[in-house]
Design a protein around this motif. Structure first.
Motif, PDB file in Angstrom:
ATOM      1  N   TYR A  13       0.839  -1.202   0.000  1.00 24.78           N
ATOM      2  CA  TYR A  13       0.000   0.000   0.000  1.00 24.78           C
ATOM      3  C   TYR A  13       0.870   1.248   0.000  1.00 24.78           C
ATOM      4  CZ  TYR A  13      -3.770   3.205   1.306  1.00 24.78           C
ATOM      5  OH  TYR A  13      -4.685   4.231   1.318  1.00 24.78           O
ATOM      6  N   PRO A  14       0.530   2.278  -0.748  1.00 22.55           N
ATOM      7  CA  PRO A  14      -0.652   2.372  -1.626  1.00 22.55           C
ATOM      8  C   PRO A  14      -0.485   1.643  -2.958  1.00 22.55           C
ATOM      9  CG  PRO A  14       0.571   4.425  -1.682  1.00 22.55           C
ATOM     10  CD  PRO A  14       1.240   3.575  -0.639  1.00 22.55           C
ATOM     11  N   THR A  15       0.779   1.342  -3.329  1.00 21.00           N
ATOM     12  CA  THR A  15       1.030   0.598  -4.567  1.00 21.00           C
ATOM     13  C   THR A  15       1.822  -0.650  -4.244  1.00 21.00           C
ATOM     14  OG1 THR A  15       1.134   2.689  -5.805  1.00 21.00           O
ATOM     15  CG2 THR A  15       2.012   0.710  -6.879  1.00 21.00           C
ATOM     16  N   PRO A  16       1.311  -1.832  -4.570  1.00 26.24           N
ATOM     17  CA  PRO A  16       2.051  -3.065  -4.277  1.00 26.24           C
ATOM     18  C   PRO A  16       3.364  -3.130  -5.043  1.00 26.24           C
ATOM     19  CG  PRO A  16      -0.244  -3.530  -4.853  1.00 26.24           C
ATOM     20  CD  PRO A  16       0.000  -2.098  -5.200  1.00 26.24           C
ATOM     21  N   THR A  17       4.348  -3.796  -4.462  1.00 28.28           N
ATOM     22  CA  THR A  17       5.607  -4.029  -5.156  1.00 28.28           C
ATOM     23  C   THR A  17       5.323  -4.796  -6.449  1.00 28.28           C
ATOM     24  OG1 THR A  17       6.824  -4.121  -3.070  1.00 28.28           O
ATOM     25  CG2 THR A  17       7.886  -5.095  -4.997  1.00 28.28           C
ATOM     26  N   PRO A  18       5.809  -4.311  -7.594  1.00 30.77           N
ATOM     27  CA  PRO A  18       5.527  -5.001  -8.866  1.00 30.77           C
ATOM     28  C   PRO A  18       6.072  -6.429  -8.876  1.00 30.77           C
ATOM     29  CG  PRO A  18       6.362  -2.786  -9.267  1.00 30.77           C
ATOM     30  CD  PRO A  18       6.544  -3.049  -7.800  1.00 30.77           C
ATOM     31  N   GLU A  19       5.398  -7.299  -9.617  1.00 28.52           N
ATOM     32  CA  GLU A  19       5.801  -8.704  -9.678  1.00 28.52           C
ATOM     33  C   GLU A  19       7.227  -8.852 -10.194  1.00 28.52           C
ATOM     34  OE1 GLU A  19       2.947 -10.900 -11.910  1.00 28.52           O
ATOM     35  OE2 GLU A  19       1.417 -10.835 -10.330  1.00 28.52           O
ATOM     36  N   ALA A  20       7.607  -8.045 -11.182  1.00 27.90           N
ATOM     37  CA  ALA A  20       8.955  -8.150 -11.736  1.00 27.90           C
ATOM     38  C   ALA A  20      10.019  -7.825 -10.693  1.00 27.90           C
ATOM     39  CB  ALA A  20       9.104  -7.215 -12.938  1.00 27.90           C
ATOM     40  N   VAL A  21       9.707  -6.905  -9.785  1.00 27.61           N
ATOM     41  CA  VAL A  21      10.656  -6.535  -8.734  1.00 27.61           C
ATOM     42  C   VAL A  21      10.766  -7.665  -7.708  1.00 27.61           C
ATOM     43  CG1 VAL A  21      11.194  -4.856  -6.929  1.00 27.61           C
ATOM     44  CG2 VAL A  21      10.191  -4.090  -9.091  1.00 27.61           C
ATOM     45  N   ILE A  22       9.642  -8.297  -7.390  1.00 27.79           N
ATOM     46  CA  ILE A  22       9.675  -9.452  -6.487  1.00 27.79           C
ATOM     47  C   ILE A  22      10.546 -10.558  -7.084  1.00 27.79           C
ATOM     48  CG2 ILE A  22       8.289 -11.279  -5.418  1.00 27.79           C
ATOM     49  CD1 ILE A  22       5.969  -9.266  -5.291  1.00 27.79           C
ATOM     50  N   GLU A  23      10.385 -10.789  -8.385  1.00 28.67           N
ATOM     51  CA  GLU A  23      11.181 -11.818  -9.051  1.00 28.67           C
ATOM     52  C   GLU A  23      12.672 -11.470  -9.017  1.00 28.67           C
ATOM     53  OE1 GLU A  23       9.393 -12.018 -12.886  1.00 28.67           O
ATOM     54  OE2 GLU A  23       7.436 -12.608 -12.061  1.00 28.67           O
ATOM     55  N   GLU A  24      13.007 -10.192  -9.226  1.00 26.72           N
ATOM     56  CA  GLU A  24      14.402  -9.762  -9.169  1.00 26.72           C
ATOM     57  C   GLU A  24      14.967  -9.972  -7.764  1.00 26.72           C
ATOM     58  OE1 GLU A  24      17.083  -5.855 -10.487  1.00 26.72           O
ATOM     59  OE2 GLU A  24      14.917  -5.674 -10.222  1.00 26.72           O
ATOM     60  N   SER A  71      -5.321  -5.552   1.935  1.00 34.16           N
ATOM     61  CA  SER A  71      -5.404  -6.964   2.311  1.00 34.16           C
ATOM     62  C   SER A  71      -5.304  -7.862   1.077  1.00 34.16           C
ATOM     63  CB  SER A  71      -6.714  -7.229   3.045  1.00 34.16           C
ATOM     64  OG  SER A  71      -6.844  -8.604   3.362  1.00 34.16           O
ATOM     65  N   GLN A  72      -5.996  -7.481   0.009  1.00 34.46           N
ATOM     66  CA  GLN A  72      -5.931  -8.273  -1.222  1.00 34.46           C
ATOM     67  C   GLN A  72      -4.538  -8.206  -1.823  1.00 34.46           C
ATOM     68  OE1 GLN A  72      -8.420 -10.303  -2.656  1.00 34.46           O
ATOM     69  NE2 GLN A  72      -6.555 -10.949  -3.721  1.00 34.46           N
ATOM     70  N   ALA A  73      -3.933  -7.019  -1.781  1.00 37.84           N
ATOM     71  CA  ALA A  73      -2.581  -6.873  -2.318  1.00 37.84           C
ATOM     72  C   ALA A  73      -1.588  -7.723  -1.533  1.00 37.84           C
ATOM     73  CB  ALA A  73      -2.158  -5.406  -2.279  1.00 37.84           C
ATOM     74  N   CYS A  74      -1.781  -7.800  -0.215  1.00 33.80           N
ATOM     75  CA  CYS A  74      -0.908  -8.624   0.620  1.00 33.80           C
ATOM     76  C   CYS A  74      -0.978 -10.089   0.190  1.00 33.80           C
ATOM     77  CB  CYS A  74      -1.301  -8.460   2.088  1.00 33.80           C
ATOM     78  SG  CYS A  74      -0.194  -9.287   3.250  1.00 33.80           S
ATOM     79  N   GLN A  75      -2.179 -10.585  -0.028  1.00 35.39           N
ATOM     80  CA  GLN A  75      -2.328 -11.965  -0.489  1.00 35.39           C
ATOM     81  C   GLN A  75      -1.677 -12.161  -1.856  1.00 35.39           C
ATOM     82  OE1 GLN A  75      -6.374 -13.583  -0.155  1.00 35.39           O
ATOM     83  NE2 GLN A  75      -6.875 -11.913   1.235  1.00 35.39           N
ATOM     84  N   ASP A  76      -1.852 -11.181  -2.733  1.00 38.20           N
ATOM     85  CA  ASP A  76      -1.335 -11.311  -4.098  1.00 38.20           C
ATOM     86  C   ASP A  76       0.194 -11.304  -4.122  1.00 38.20           C
ATOM     87  OD1 ASP A  76      -3.936 -11.376  -4.983  1.00 38.20           O
ATOM     88  OD2 ASP A  76      -3.978  -9.266  -5.615  1.00 38.20           O
ATOM     89  N   VAL A  77       0.813 -10.330  -3.434  1.00 35.11           N
ATOM     90  CA  VAL A  77       2.279 -10.219  -3.511  1.00 35.11           C
ATOM     91  C   VAL A  77       2.951 -11.398  -2.815  1.00 35.11           C
ATOM     92  CG1 VAL A  77       2.274  -7.722  -3.766  1.00 35.11           C
ATOM     93  CG2 VAL A  77       2.461  -8.711  -1.470  1.00 35.11           C
ATOM     94  N   LEU A  78       2.377 -11.842  -1.697  1.00 31.26           N
ATOM     95  CA  LEU A  78       2.978 -12.987  -1.008  1.00 31.26           C
ATOM     96  C   LEU A  78       2.776 -14.267  -1.819  1.00 31.26           C
ATOM     97  CD1 LEU A  78       2.290 -12.422   2.802  1.00 31.26           C
ATOM     98  CD2 LEU A  78       4.446 -12.207   1.550  1.00 31.26           C
ATOM     99  N   GLY A  79       1.628 -14.373  -2.469  1.00 33.24           N
ATOM    100  CA  GLY A  79       1.403 -15.540  -3.328  1.00 33.24           C
ATOM    101  C   GLY A  79       2.410 -15.583  -4.466  1.00 33.24           C
ATOM    102  N   HIS A  80       2.671 -14.434  -5.063  1.00 33.62           N
ATOM    103  CA  HIS A  80       3.658 -14.387  -6.144  1.00 33.62           C
ATOM    104  C   HIS A  80       5.049 -14.692  -5.607  1.00 33.62           C
ATOM    105  CE1 HIS A  80       4.879 -13.355 -10.200  1.00 33.62           C
ATOM    106  NE2 HIS A  80       5.895 -12.677  -9.694  1.00 33.62           N
TER     107      HIS A  80
END
Length: 282
Positions: A13-24, A71-80
């Motif tokens: 929040y307010p903007t989730p960490t992008p998936e590409a950054v999580i992968e990096e 809350s939804q973003a938390c589930q999404d970023v941790l799932g990724h």
């Protein structure tokens, strides 16, 4: 020697960490250590009872909607994160918790106290990662490795060229020790001393750091830069532009004023615009 227990903070929040950054970040964790834990917070928004505000703009409903989005973003970023970390063979755990938006930085620092190293991507935007980085640096007692998206690719292939900023201070010594698991694997390490920027830093200052690293089998070169009386940030920039290292290791400087840490010039500069990943210790 390796980092066995890494922590990765992921924004929601307010903007989730992008998936590409999580992968990096996961690839970086795989190159540096053994296992990594992902940490993300669901944001809670405290709304003081205000019937007029609720009547006019639906303040309570707006806060509830933002909490639900986090809350939804938390589930999404941790799932990724879980999927990518398992694919890379470095998954250890995923931690989610709730926190007031203004308490996240302190809570990340407290969690980081029992990890070898905290990874923190610095994504442009209003997320406040600089506050989190500052809190982890000065409150966790553990080192932090921070990077801008797209700058960690070379380091994910293993440390090749690493620069250690050395002025003989306690903070520099702490960073040197904390970075040792990386330094012993690096192909080459440059010990950088900036002259004419602060008192007591001499042309011989880097020799003892070189001696210590040699005892660990680390190949080093002593480099000196004359700041010429200007701020240390531009002196760092010129040097790093010329050497293009995979990683900069440096002590973090700051002092407390009414329980708020004020960053030193070099620390503030490298957190604001790191051209390469930076490992900081205090």
């Amino acid at each position: 020697m390796a980092f066995r227990d890494l922590l990765l903070h992921i924004d929601t929040y307010p903007t989730p960490t992008p998936e590409a950054v999580i992968e990096e970040a996961v690839l970086l964790a795989a190159s540096l250590g053994d296992k990594v834990t992902g940490l993300a917070f669901e944001i809670e928004i405290a709304v003081h009872s205000n019937r007029l505000a609720d009547y006019l703009i639906g303040l309570s409903a707006m806060a509830a909607a933002e909490e639900s989005r986090s809350s939804q973003a938390c589930q999404d970023v941790l799932g990724h994160f879980i999927g990518r970390a398992r694919d890379a063979g470095v998954y250890k755990d995923a931690i989610s918790a709730k926190a007031n938006h203004y308490d996240v930085a302190g809570k990340v620092a407290r969690v980081a106290r029992t990890y070898d190293l905290c990874l923190l991507p610095l994504v442009d935007g209003p997320n406040g990662q600089l506050d989190i980085a500052q809190s982890v640096i000065f409150e966790s007692g553990r080192p932090i490795l921070t990077f801008r998206p797209g700058t960690a690719a070379a380091l994910t292939q293993g440390p090749k060229e690493v620069v250690v900023a050395w002025d003989g201070s306690r903070n520099a010594a702490r960073a040197l020790a904390d970075a040792l698991p990386i330094l012993v694997r690096a192909k080459h390490v440059r010990i950088l001393t900036v002259l004419n920027e602060k008192p007591g830093v001499l042309s011989t200052t880097g020799a003892q750091a070189q001696r210590h690293l040699a005892a660990h089998g680390v190949n080093t070169t002593l480099d000196e830069v004359d700041a010429g009386g200007e701020a240390i940030g531009p002196a760092f920039d010129r040097y790093l532009d010329g050497t293009a290292p995979n990683l900069l290791v440096m002590g973090a400087y700051g002092h407390s004023r009414t329980q708020e840490f004020l960053l030193g010039g070099a620390t503030q500069h490298m957190l604001a615009r790191p051209g390469c990943p930076v490992l900081l210790s205090h």
